[in-house]
Design an enzyme around this catalytic site. Sequence first.
Site, short mmCIF file in Angstrom:
data_model
loop_
_atom_site.label_atom_id
_atom_site.label_comp_id
_atom_site.label_asym_id
_atom_site.label_seq_id
_atom_site.Cartn_x
_atom_site.Cartn_y
_atom_site.Cartn_z
N LYS A 10 19.56 -16.65 -14.71
CA LYS A 10 17.98 -16.68 -14.25
C LYS A 10 17.25 -17.68 -14.87
O LYS A 10 17.83 -18.16 -15.91
CB LYS A 10 17.50 -15.20 -14.42
CG LYS A 10 18.11 -14.21 -13.63
CD LYS A 10 17.56 -12.86 -13.67
CE LYS A 10 18.13 -11.72 -12.90
NZ LYS A 10 17.48 -10.46 -13.02
N TYR A 50 16.53 -9.79 -3.00
CA TYR A 50 16.36 -8.44 -3.53
C TYR A 50 15.66 -7.33 -2.46
O TYR A 50 14.85 -6.69 -2.95
CB TYR A 50 15.43 -8.69 -4.67
CG TYR A 50 16.03 -9.35 -6.02
CD1 TYR A 50 17.00 -8.60 -6.66
CD2 TYR A 50 15.81 -10.44 -6.31
CE1 TYR A 50 17.68 -8.97 -7.57
CE2 TYR A 50 16.28 -11.18 -7.58
CZ TYR A 50 17.34 -10.49 -8.36
OH TYR A 50 17.83 -10.76 -9.47
N ASN A 113 15.48 -10.86 -17.56
CA ASN A 113 16.53 -10.34 -18.28
C ASN A 113 17.81 -11.24 -18.33
O ASN A 113 18.94 -10.84 -18.42
CB ASN A 113 16.98 -8.92 -17.66
CG ASN A 113 17.32 -8.91 -16.22
OD1 ASN A 113 17.31 -10.02 -15.49
ND2 ASN A 113 17.68 -7.81 -15.61
N HIS A 116 21.81 -11.68 -13.67
CA HIS A 116 22.08 -10.79 -12.58
C HIS A 116 23.80 -10.57 -12.28
O HIS A 116 24.22 -11.82 -12.35
CB HIS A 116 21.41 -11.34 -11.25
CG HIS A 116 22.01 -10.47 -10.24
ND1 HIS A 116 21.43 -9.09 -9.80
CD2 HIS A 116 22.77 -10.63 -9.07
CE1 HIS A 116 22.11 -8.66 -8.73
NE2 HIS A 116 22.75 -9.50 -8.15
N GLU A 127 26.01 -10.43 -1.43
CA GLU A 127 25.36 -11.37 -2.29
C GLU A 127 26.21 -12.91 -2.16
O GLU A 127 25.63 -13.84 -2.21
CB GLU A 127 25.35 -11.08 -3.69
CG GLU A 127 24.34 -9.76 -3.58
CD GLU A 127 24.06 -9.01 -5.10
OE1 GLU A 127 24.73 -9.44 -6.12
OE2 GLU A 127 23.44 -8.17 -5.26
P1 CMP Z 1 19.06 -7.62 -11.41
O1 CMP Z 1 20.00 -7.02 -11.99
O2 CMP Z 1 18.82 -8.85 -11.02
O3 CMP Z 1 18.28 -6.64 -10.25
C1 CMP Z 1 16.97 -6.31 -10.00
C2 CMP Z 1 15.99 -7.19 -11.03
O4 CMP Z 1 14.75 -6.50 -10.95
C3 CMP Z 1 16.39 -6.73 -12.30
O5 CMP Z 1 17.50 -7.39 -12.72
C4 CMP Z 1 15.18 -7.24 -13.33
O6 CMP Z 1 15.23 -8.60 -13.32
C5 CMP Z 1 14.02 -6.67 -12.28
N1 CMP Z 1 13.58 -5.57 -12.88
C6 CMP Z 1 12.19 -5.54 -13.32
N2 CMP Z 1 11.88 -4.47 -13.65
C7 CMP Z 1 12.81 -3.56 -13.37
C8 CMP Z 1 13.01 -2.05 -13.41
N3 CMP Z 1 12.23 -1.28 -13.93
N4 CMP Z 1 14.31 -1.43 -13.09
C9 CMP Z 1 15.02 -2.40 -12.47
N5 CMP Z 1 15.01 -3.82 -12.42
C10 CMP Z 1 13.83 -4.38 -12.73
#
Ligand code: CMP
Length: 139
Positions: A10, A50, A113, A116, A127
């Site tokens: 990311k 998403y 984070n 992904h 995906e």
């Molecule tokens: P990802 O695994 O890419 O899938 C959805 C993304 O939404 C997640 O990682 C985070 O980057 C973002 N995100 C932000 N807040 C939340 C939350 N409360 N729960 C899950 N995903 C979140």
Amino acid sequence: SAERTLSIIKPNAVKKRLIGKIEERLVQAKLDIIAMKMVHLTKEQAEGFYAEHQGKPFFDGLVRFMTSGPVVVQVLTGENAICRYREVMGATDLAKALAGTLRYDFADSITENAVHGSDSPQSAEREIAYFFADDEIFD
Ligand code: CMP
């Protein structure tokens, strides 16, 4: 059995020059890279990727973050690659991620984070096709 999963490094991790460190963890975990590209997602691309999260409170912030700079998109393969990459990444929420995982080491927040990974064979298939044509994947 051998599976494929989609990985995204990311924007926060790319900005912090962590691409090499993340790739090293993939090698250690015997997750092989069979496709890769760097892309700066448009708003439409991020929203489409998403789509399942549309309407959630974090959606707009997620799209803003994912379009804030380039990402590295990869297809990884290996035995149980989907589950194993999720173990390498650690929990979505860095507060819950185990020590030694990518998110424990590199996440800045639950949104930023660092990485992904697909969460099921169905989402992996969707995906991977979202980013790669068949002839861009090298088995
Ligand atoms: P990802 O695994 O890419 O899938 C959805 C993304 O939404 C997640 O990682 C985070 O980057 C973002 N995100 C932000 N807040 C939340 C939350 N409360 N729960 C899950 N995903 C979140």
